[in-house]
Design an enzyme around this catalytic site. Structure first.
Site, PDB file in Angstrom:
ATOM      1  N   LYS A 225       0.822  -1.213   0.000  1.00  0.00           N
ATOM      2  CA  LYS A 225       0.000   0.000   0.000  1.00  0.00           C
ATOM      3  C   LYS A 225       0.858   1.267   0.000  1.00  0.00           C
ATOM      4  CE  LYS A 225      -3.231  -2.908  -0.021  1.00  0.00           C
ATOM      5  NZ  LYS A 225      -3.711  -3.287  -1.366  1.00  0.00           N
TER       6      LYS A 225
ATOM      7  N   GLU B 159      -1.731   7.315   8.519  1.00  0.00           N
ATOM      8  CA  GLU B 159      -2.404   8.287   7.652  1.00  0.00           C
ATOM      9  C   GLU B 159      -3.317   9.149   8.498  1.00  0.00           C
ATOM     10  OE1 GLU B 159      -3.226   5.811   3.502  1.00  0.00           O
ATOM     11  OE2 GLU B 159      -4.872   6.329   4.821  1.00  0.00           O
TER      12      GLU B 159
ATOM     13  N   HIS C  16     -15.314  -2.481   8.302  1.00  0.00           N
ATOM     14  CA  HIS C  16     -14.508  -2.186   7.113  1.00  0.00           C
ATOM     15  C   HIS C  16     -14.828  -3.102   5.942  1.00  0.00           C
ATOM     16  CE1 HIS C  16     -12.150   0.503   9.563  1.00  0.00           C
ATOM     17  NE2 HIS C  16     -11.896  -0.470  10.405  1.00  0.00           N
TER      18      HIS C  16
ATOM     19  N   ARG D 180      -7.973  -7.452  -8.673  1.00  0.00           N
ATOM     20  CA  ARG D 180      -8.808  -8.636  -8.882  1.00  0.00           C
ATOM     21  C   ARG D 180     -10.184  -8.183  -9.348  1.00  0.00           C
ATOM     22  NH1 ARG D 180      -9.307  -7.560  -3.167  1.00  0.00           N
ATOM     23  NH2 ARG D 180     -11.392  -6.706  -2.912  1.00  0.00           N
TER      24      ARG D 180
END
Lengths: 175, 493
Positions: free
Chosen positions: B116, B200, B235, B292
């Site tokens: 990421k 973040e 999530h 994907r």
């Protein structure tokens, strides 16, 4: 037929006169009477009309309980002994206090006129619905104040057919 | 074209892939674990092979066994579906080395975008806005402390190789930082075999908006517009729709361009998804790339009128895209609801067990991608997704009403599912307004219960059911106190 169910911790005492052949009849839940009819599709699916409004139900039965989906919502219905301590569910809408048909029907006979004295449970009006006749009885004792219908009239749930000036305390309950 | 393709997955996605492959005249090879002998994809495939025991590591995640079955069955390609090995660069590499076409991007691209932090750097290099935060991942608490001071609070911890919410932690203040980092590192270590994390800034009430992209081997990249997936629990998405109620044409265009730019820069081939967060001021930030086919791909298929699996297979075979960007039109509105074997009354706890009754909704604009059937036993070993209900209609409100109607006539009996919850969600004013963000469910639906008043109807239905069928032959009456269910049981033929 008398049945006792527990659903989400609430008790339901039921007596039913629904006839499995004509699929129409009366059902009393915790003292409130309803007119019921049903259609069946396969062994588990039903369309049930209760006081003129329809809902869909899917019922899966087990030895001591049933899984019922009502319009897609799941409920576990337990078969309970009548002595069960569960608090009874009391619905907000019932027609116990008012003389009104439980489903759209046709007035066949009017048995009392204005000014008559009636006892709780005394027959007042005969209506016909789905080719069967039902007698509407006085919800409590009193004097007939007004008759709001006539023979041959089409009537709907919520229409007050006979207004009664109440004299007796408490309601009448069919045993 | 490929003659035979192995599907390295199970459940609804394996069934969905098999359907398109059959339409393309391609033979399908299913694999299944010992827990999945009666799984729907096993029935649907042209052939099915046992891959191993129920534990995913010994079956659907066991690369050598899957490759061995592919070779034994002369499968020319492998479709990985989503989850399991779909984003595992080692699996893609193993296929490449064995001369089996992996239906997805090149292993090097999966590896790059799987990190990421590397993805964030790639996006930044392309001039695409990223969420303020670190461009390095680490397990060093001293570095993390210093970076946290620069970012400010609240902030969010993410795993470098993250996914599925694993290793994610929200930190409200400096006193919680160390403990949260340590716990995230442990979780990432367990889930991905790599404990590296990064920090973040935490956006307030953001929407999750993602863009579907397709890239061919000739270097053409197009996008198939967005999906809004803000309605999430833990999530994980539970409802998706397209178009997003928040986007307007210029913003859509700008985000789509950013998505295509990132895909091009990564050398992306096949189907993929570029994810963004959109803050309440409609600023967008790159989140990550999923390499994907997504669970929610059907809403894109419905609104652009394309079969993404067919596109994937053609791209893997080497056929260049025959569609230009200007040929793609977003028509009407599509919504997907995920039907999980979870109990929405018990914090979405998985609810494996037998499916006693099953009836799918149908009608115009209704699609069901299902992996279950009446009599099927939902196993405890895998993701609890049972099926996906997808609708399409002319506009959002028509699609919303269609979804509600379809949910109401979807019978899945025997185990708790998310259907009744989804009915209330879709019927709600909050959803009608389209004011969705990733905290939407917590804000509007925590502590959800089905309506009590229907208990009366349930009691009446149980009474009616105890009458038996009117056309049934009645049994001899037995003496004694039988419960109505037992009494009834005898009535059934």
């Amino acid at each position: 037929m008398k049945l006792y169910f527990q659903i989400q911790g609430m008790g339901y005492e039921i007596s039913s006169s629904i006839d499995p052949n004509s699929r129409v009849g009366e059902i009393e839940v915790n003292g409130v009477r309803y007119l019921a009819s049903f259609l069946q599709r396969g062994p588990k699916e039903y369309v049930i009309e209760l006081n003129g409004s329809r809902f869909r139900a899917f019922v899966e039965r087990f030895p001591d309980k049933a899984m019922v989906l009502v319009n897609g919502y799941p409920y576990e219905v337990e078969s309970k002994a009548p002595s069960s301590k569960a608090p009874k569910y009391s619905p907000q809408v019932g027609y116990k206090e008012e003389l009104t048909p439980l489903m759209p029907s046709l007035v066949v006979k009017i048995l009392k006129k204005e000014g008559d004295l009636v006892k709780g449970g005394e027959p007042l009006i005969v209506v016909s619905a789905m080719k069967m006749e039902y007698t509407l009885k006085a919800p409590y004792g009193g004097r007939v104040k007004k008759v709001n219908t006539r023979v041959g009239a089409k009537v709907n749930p919520g229409d007050i057919l006979v207004e009664i000036e109440r004299t007796e305390e408490g309601g009448w309950k069919e045993s | 074209m490929f003659k035979r393709i192995l599907i390295a997955n199970r459940g609804e996605i394996a069934v969905r892939i098999i359907r398109t492959l059959k339409e393309m005249g391609i033979e399908t090879v299913a694999i299944y674990s010992e827990a999945d002998e009666r799984s729907l994809h096993v029935f649907e495939a042209d052939q099915a092979h046992l891959v191993g025991p129920a534990e995913p590591l010994q079956s659907y995640l066991h690369i050598p066994r899957i490759i061995e079955i592919a070779k034994r069955t002369h499968s020319e390609a492998i479709h990985p579906g989503y989850g399991f090995l779909a984003e595992n660069p080692r699996f893609a590499k193993a296929c490449e080395e064995e001369g089996i076409a992996f239906i997805g991007p090149h292993s090097g691209v999966i590896e790059l975008l799987g990190d990421k932090v590397l993805s964030r750097r790639l996006a930044e290099g392309e001039g695409v806005p990223i969420i303020p935060g670190m461009l390095e991942s680490t397990t060093d608490l001293n570095i993390l402390r210093g970076e946290a001071r620069k970012i400010g609070y609240p902030l969010i911890i993410k795993a470098a190789l993250g996914g599925g919410g694993k290793g994610m932690r929200v930190v409200e203040g400096p006193d919680q930082l160390e403990e949260a980092c340590a716990s995230a590192i442990r979780e990432a270590e367990m889930a991905f075999g790599d404990g590296r994390i990064y920090l973040e800034a935490l956006l307030k009430r953001p929407r999750h908006v993602e863009f579907q992209i397709l890239g061919d081997k000739a270097g053409n990249v197009i996008h198939l517009f967005e999906r809004e997936c803000s309605v999430q629990r833990r999530h994980q998405k539970i409802l998706e729709e397209t178009p997003s109620p928040a986007l307007f044409p210029e913003l859509r265009e700008e985000m789509a361009k950013a998505a295509v730019k990132i895909a091009r820069a990564a050398g992306y081939t096949n189907a993929g998804t570029v994810e963004f967060l959109l803050d309440s001021h409609l600023n967008f930030y790159f989140l990550e790339v999923n390499t994907r086919l997504q669970v929610e791909h059907p809403i894109t298929e419905m609104s652009v009128g394309m079969d993404l699996v067919r596109q994937q297979v053609e791209i893997a075979w080497g056929i260049p895209l025959n569609l230009r960007q200007e040929d793609i039109r977003q028509v009407g509105h599509s919504i997907e609801c995920r039907v999980y074997g979870e109990d929405p009354q018990k914090e979405f706890l998985p609810s494996p067990g037998p499916i006693l009754g099953y009836r799918e909704p149908s009608g115009p604009g209704v699609r069901v991608d299902s992996g279950i059937y009446e009599g099927y036993e939902v196993p405890i070993h895998y993701d609890p997704i049972l099926s996906k209900l997808i609708v399409w209609a002319e506009d959002r409100e028509a699609a919303r009403r269609r979804m509600l109607r379809a949910l109401q006539s979807y019978v899945v009996a025997g185990i708790p599912t998310t259907i009744p919850f989804l009915m209330d969600l879709v019927a709600s004013m909050a959803f009608l307004r389209g004011d969705t963000h990733i905290g939407f469910l917590e804000e509007h639906f925590s502590g959800w219960n089905p309506p009590k008043r229907l208990g009366l109807m349930a009691a009446v239905a149980a009474t009616v059911a105890s009458l038996g069928r009117s056309d049934a032959i009645r049994p001899r009456k037995r003496e004694g106190g039988l419960s109505p269910w037992e009494y009834l049981g005898g009535w059934e033929l």
